[in-house]
Design a protein around this motif. Structure first.
Motif, PDB file in Angstrom:
ATOM      1  N   VAL A 228       0.863  -1.180   0.000  1.00  0.00           N
ATOM      2  CA  VAL A 228       0.000   0.000   0.000  1.00  0.00           C
ATOM      3  C   VAL A 228       0.900   1.231   0.000  1.00  0.00           C
ATOM      4  O   VAL A 228       1.930   1.256   0.688  1.00  0.00           O
ATOM      5  N   TYR A 229       0.526   2.244  -0.774  1.00  0.00           N
ATOM      6  CA  TYR A 229       1.330   3.467  -0.810  1.00  0.00           C
ATOM      7  C   TYR A 229       0.895   4.433   0.284  1.00  0.00           C
ATOM      8  O   TYR A 229      -0.293   4.708   0.464  1.00  0.00           O
ATOM      9  N   SER A 230       1.874   4.952   1.020  1.00  0.00           N
ATOM     10  CA  SER A 230       1.656   6.021   1.986  1.00  0.00           C
ATOM     11  C   SER A 230       2.842   6.973   1.903  1.00  0.00           C
ATOM     12  O   SER A 230       3.992   6.530   2.003  1.00  0.00           O
ATOM     13  N   PRO A 231       2.605   8.272   1.722  1.00  0.00           N
ATOM     14  CA  PRO A 231       3.720   9.216   1.621  1.00  0.00           C
ATOM     15  C   PRO A 231       4.520   9.356   2.909  1.00  0.00           C
ATOM     16  O   PRO A 231       5.652   9.839   2.880  1.00  0.00           O
ATOM     17  N   SER A 232       3.965   8.905   4.022  1.00  0.00           N
ATOM     18  CA  SER A 232       4.653   9.057   5.310  1.00  0.00           C
ATOM     19  C   SER A 232       5.131   7.722   5.889  1.00  0.00           C
ATOM     20  O   SER A 232       5.582   7.671   7.031  1.00  0.00           O
ATOM     21  N   TYR A 233       5.078   6.656   5.109  1.00  0.00           N
ATOM     22  CA  TYR A 233       5.370   5.327   5.643  1.00  0.00           C
ATOM     23  C   TYR A 233       6.789   5.184   6.166  1.00  0.00           C
ATOM     24  O   TYR A 233       7.045   4.472   7.142  1.00  0.00           O
ATOM     25  N   TYR A 234       7.743   5.863   5.554  1.00  0.00           N
ATOM     26  CA  TYR A 234       9.131   5.705   5.966  1.00  0.00           C
ATOM     27  C   TYR A 234       9.384   6.161   7.404  1.00  0.00           C
ATOM     28  O   TYR A 234      10.374   5.784   8.021  1.00  0.00           O
ATOM     29  N   LYS A 235       8.487   6.972   7.939  1.00  0.00           N
ATOM     30  CA  LYS A 235       8.639   7.425   9.320  1.00  0.00           C
ATOM     31  C   LYS A 235       8.323   6.315  10.325  1.00  0.00           C
ATOM     32  O   LYS A 235       8.695   6.410  11.500  1.00  0.00           O
ATOM     33  N   LYS A 250     -10.151   2.605   1.891  1.00  0.00           N
ATOM     34  CA  LYS A 250     -10.755   3.438   0.851  1.00  0.00           C
ATOM     35  C   LYS A 250      -9.663   4.274   0.184  1.00  0.00           C
ATOM     36  O   LYS A 250      -8.635   4.571   0.779  1.00  0.00           O
ATOM     37  N   ASP A 251      -9.921   4.627  -1.059  1.00  0.00           N
ATOM     38  CA  ASP A 251      -8.969   5.411  -1.845  1.00  0.00           C
ATOM     39  C   ASP A 251      -7.578   4.787  -1.790  1.00  0.00           C
ATOM     40  O   ASP A 251      -6.561   5.474  -1.627  1.00  0.00           O
ATOM     41  N   VAL A 252      -7.512   3.459  -1.932  1.00  0.00           N
ATOM     42  CA  VAL A 252      -6.257   2.739  -1.773  1.00  0.00           C
ATOM     43  C   VAL A 252      -5.392   2.889  -3.021  1.00  0.00           C
ATOM     44  O   VAL A 252      -5.862   2.719  -4.147  1.00  0.00           O
ATOM     45  N   LYS A 253      -4.130   3.203  -2.780  1.00  0.00           N
ATOM     46  CA  LYS A 253      -3.135   3.215  -3.842  1.00  0.00           C
ATOM     47  C   LYS A 253      -2.058   2.203  -3.499  1.00  0.00           C
ATOM     48  O   LYS A 253      -1.742   1.988  -2.334  1.00  0.00           O
ATOM     49  N   ARG A 254      -1.506   1.598  -4.521  1.00  0.00           N
ATOM     50  CA  ARG A 254      -0.391   0.674  -4.347  1.00  0.00           C
ATOM     51  C   ARG A 254       0.871   1.295  -4.939  1.00  0.00           C
ATOM     52  O   ARG A 254       0.816   2.146  -5.813  1.00  0.00           O
ATOM     53  N   VAL A 255       2.003   0.835  -4.454  1.00  0.00           N
ATOM     54  CA  VAL A 255       3.283   1.404  -4.864  1.00  0.00           C
ATOM     55  C   VAL A 255       3.649   0.955  -6.277  1.00  0.00           C
ATOM     56  O   VAL A 255       3.503  -0.214  -6.636  1.00  0.00           O
ATOM     57  N   ILE A 256       4.113   1.903  -7.065  1.00  0.00           N
ATOM     58  CA  ILE A 256       4.739   1.631  -8.357  1.00  0.00           C
ATOM     59  C   ILE A 256       6.169   2.142  -8.279  1.00  0.00           C
ATOM     60  O   ILE A 256       6.419   3.239  -7.793  1.00  0.00           O
ATOM     61  N   ARG A 257       7.101   1.349  -8.755  1.00  0.00           N
ATOM     62  CA  ARG A 257       8.511   1.727  -8.702  1.00  0.00           C
ATOM     63  C   ARG A 257       9.132   1.669 -10.100  1.00  0.00           C
ATOM     64  O   ARG A 257       8.704   0.900 -10.966  1.00  0.00           O
ATOM     65  N   GLY A 258      10.183   2.467 -10.290  1.00  0.00           N
ATOM     66  CA  GLY A 258      10.936   2.469 -11.530  1.00  0.00           C
ATOM     67  C   GLY A 258      10.361   3.405 -12.568  1.00  0.00           C
ATOM     68  O   GLY A 258       9.160   3.672 -12.606  1.00  0.00           O
ATOM     69  N   ALA A 272      12.828   6.923  -6.235  1.00  0.00           N
ATOM     70  CA  ALA A 272      11.587   7.616  -6.589  1.00  0.00           C
ATOM     71  C   ALA A 272      10.379   6.707  -6.351  1.00  0.00           C
ATOM     72  O   ALA A 272      10.397   5.526  -6.706  1.00  0.00           O
ATOM     73  N   ARG A 273       9.316   7.254  -5.753  1.00  0.00           N
ATOM     74  CA  ARG A 273       8.125   6.482  -5.402  1.00  0.00           C
ATOM     75  C   ARG A 273       6.892   7.050  -6.103  1.00  0.00           C
ATOM     76  O   ARG A 273       6.785   8.256  -6.318  1.00  0.00           O
ATOM     77  N   GLN A 274       5.945   6.179  -6.430  1.00  0.00           N
ATOM     78  CA  GLN A 274       4.651   6.593  -6.946  1.00  0.00           C
ATOM     79  C   GLN A 274       3.559   5.772  -6.271  1.00  0.00           C
ATOM     80  O   GLN A 274       3.778   4.624  -5.888  1.00  0.00           O
ATOM     81  N   GLY A 275       2.386   6.362  -6.162  1.00  0.00           N
ATOM     82  CA  GLY A 275       1.220   5.626  -5.711  1.00  0.00           C
ATOM     83  C   GLY A 275       0.195   5.623  -6.822  1.00  0.00           C
ATOM     84  O   GLY A 275      -0.087   6.659  -7.424  1.00  0.00           O
ATOM     85  N   GLU A 276      -0.366   4.468  -7.140  1.00  0.00           N
ATOM     86  CA  GLU A 276      -1.318   4.345  -8.246  1.00  0.00           C
ATOM     87  C   GLU A 276      -2.511   3.513  -7.790  1.00  0.00           C
ATOM     88  O   GLU A 276      -2.351   2.496  -7.111  1.00  0.00           O
ATOM     89  N   ARG A 277      -3.718   3.956  -8.158  1.00  0.00           N
ATOM     90  CA  ARG A 277      -4.897   3.130  -7.881  1.00  0.00           C
ATOM     91  C   ARG A 277      -4.793   1.833  -8.664  1.00  0.00           C
ATOM     92  O   ARG A 277      -4.283   1.804  -9.774  1.00  0.00           O
ATOM     93  N   THR A 278      -5.308   0.767  -8.088  1.00  0.00           N
ATOM     94  CA  THR A 278      -5.071  -0.566  -8.627  1.00  0.00           C
ATOM     95  C   THR A 278      -5.835  -0.863  -9.911  1.00  0.00           C
ATOM     96  O   THR A 278      -5.469  -1.777 -10.649  1.00  0.00           O
ATOM     97  N   GLY A 279      -6.927  -0.132 -10.169  1.00  0.00           N
ATOM     98  CA  GLY A 279      -7.718  -0.381 -11.362  1.00  0.00           C
ATOM     99  C   GLY A 279      -8.634  -1.572 -11.251  1.00  0.00           C
ATOM    100  O   GLY A 279      -9.306  -1.945 -12.222  1.00  0.00           O
ATOM    101  N   ASP A 280      -8.715  -2.194 -10.082  1.00  0.00           N
ATOM    102  CA  ASP A 280      -9.506  -3.413  -9.929  1.00  0.00           C
ATOM    103  C   ASP A 280     -10.998  -3.192 -10.171  1.00  0.00           C
ATOM    104  O   ASP A 280     -11.709  -4.115 -10.565  1.00  0.00           O
ATOM    105  N   THR A 281     -11.485  -1.965  -9.945  1.00  0.00           N
ATOM    106  CA  THR A 281     -12.912  -1.675 -10.146  1.00  0.00           C
ATOM    107  C   THR A 281     -13.117  -0.620 -11.219  1.00  0.00           C
ATOM    108  O   THR A 281     -14.196  -0.049 -11.324  1.00  0.00           O
TER     109      THR A 281
END
Length: 310
Positions: A228-235, A250-258, A272-281
């Protein structure tokens, strides 16, 4: 039939050459570039194998590294120490040819060449491929398809998406800079990105591999991770084998790398990190810049067989 039956082990010296023979005459690094890579991991512990289903994978020895960057985007900080166990990672991004073996519908934009990476793949479809590939090789699938999030059993010996920490560790290849090969002006040798891609993907493995012998980590298509992507997770990230924050529901994003074929050099950095919605729905899901590659857990017994087979 065991996983390592008929496995092929390549000489580790090959990890420093391009993925294709035509790139084997690349110029040597300058003295300054060698200094930039002085923290490179001992790749003599690495090896390339071929699985039962014909996929080349790179053994990545476990270890510790400093994850993140204090000089990048805010979500890359703080830099923190992470310890990981050993794992196998696909040498190449999953291609159309590989995806077809799992007999799954291919949603990709570009399908004219079977060696191009798949893209426009939903996060859950990438996990479905992992399970199918596991079953093809007689391995225990990692994902429970009966749960809402397809919960991952990290103790299973089947295939799964890499954690964000595993992905960065593999990409860094024991170095500390934004790119494991040194200065950014060499990026074109390692990545298809906006500056050289002609706005499309390219067959896997045409660019030089990183220091661990893994191709296209910096470009071609970005890659789904498990977290799961969180901009503050590294803390708050744990120091050992972090799997990302819990699902917020809700409003879940997963990490995309590269980086990808449409990325700037800055977006191709190892941290570099990105968060992307999974597209499952999402019936109109269209991320033609995003694909994936697989990893799997390696037991001590399998590692011993790998050593014997060298």
């Amino acid at each position: 039939m065991t996983f390592f039956r008929f496995l092929t082990v390549a000489a580790v010296v090959g990890l420093f050459t391009a993925c294709e023979k035509t790139s084997s005459n690349a110029p040597n690094e300058s003295k300054s570039e060698g200094a930039a890579n002085k923290t490179k991991a001992d790749v003599s512990r690495s090896a390339v194998i071929t699985t039962q289903s014909g996929v080349e994978m790179v053994y990545v020895a476990g270890g510790e590294f400093m994850m993140g960057s204090d000089r990048g985007d805010p979500d890359e900080a703080p830099v923190h120490k992470v310890k990981l166990g050993a794992f196998l990672m696909d040498k190449f991004e999953v291609t159309h040819e590989g995806f077809a073996k799992a007999q799954l519908p291919n949603p990709s934009h570009w399908q004219d060449n079977p060696q191009r990476p798949v893209e426009r793949v939903r996060w859950r479809d990438a996990k479905r491929y992992c399970n199918e590939r596991s079953l093809m090789e007689g391995l225990k699938p990692c994902y429970n398809e009966k749960t809402a999030d397809w919960d991952c059993d990290y103790s299973a010996n089947g295939y799964r998406l890499p954690t964000e920490a595993e992905w960065e560790y593999a990409c860094r290849a024991g170095t500390e800079g934004p790119y494991d090969f040194g200065p950014a002006d060499k990026l074109r040798q390692y990545a298809w990105m906006a500056e050289n891609s002609d706005q499309k993907t390219h067959p896997a493995g045409q660019k030089k591999p990183n220091g661990f012998g893994i191709c296209d980590l910096y470009g071609n298509v970005s890659e789904w991770c498990e977290d799961v992507y969180s901009p503050s997770y590294y803390k708050e990230s744990p120091a050992t084998d972090p799997h990302g924050p819990p699902n917020p529901g809700k409003d879940v994003k997963r990490v995309i790398r590269g980086g990808s074929w449409k990325s700037s050099p800055d977006q191709c950095r190892a941290t570099a990190r990105q968060g992307e919605r999974t597209g499952d729905t999402d019936a109109c899901f269209s991320t033609d810049f995003c694909g994936f590659r697989c990893v799997r857990h390696v037991t001590a017994e399998e590692l011993q067989k790998l050593r014997v087979s060298k």
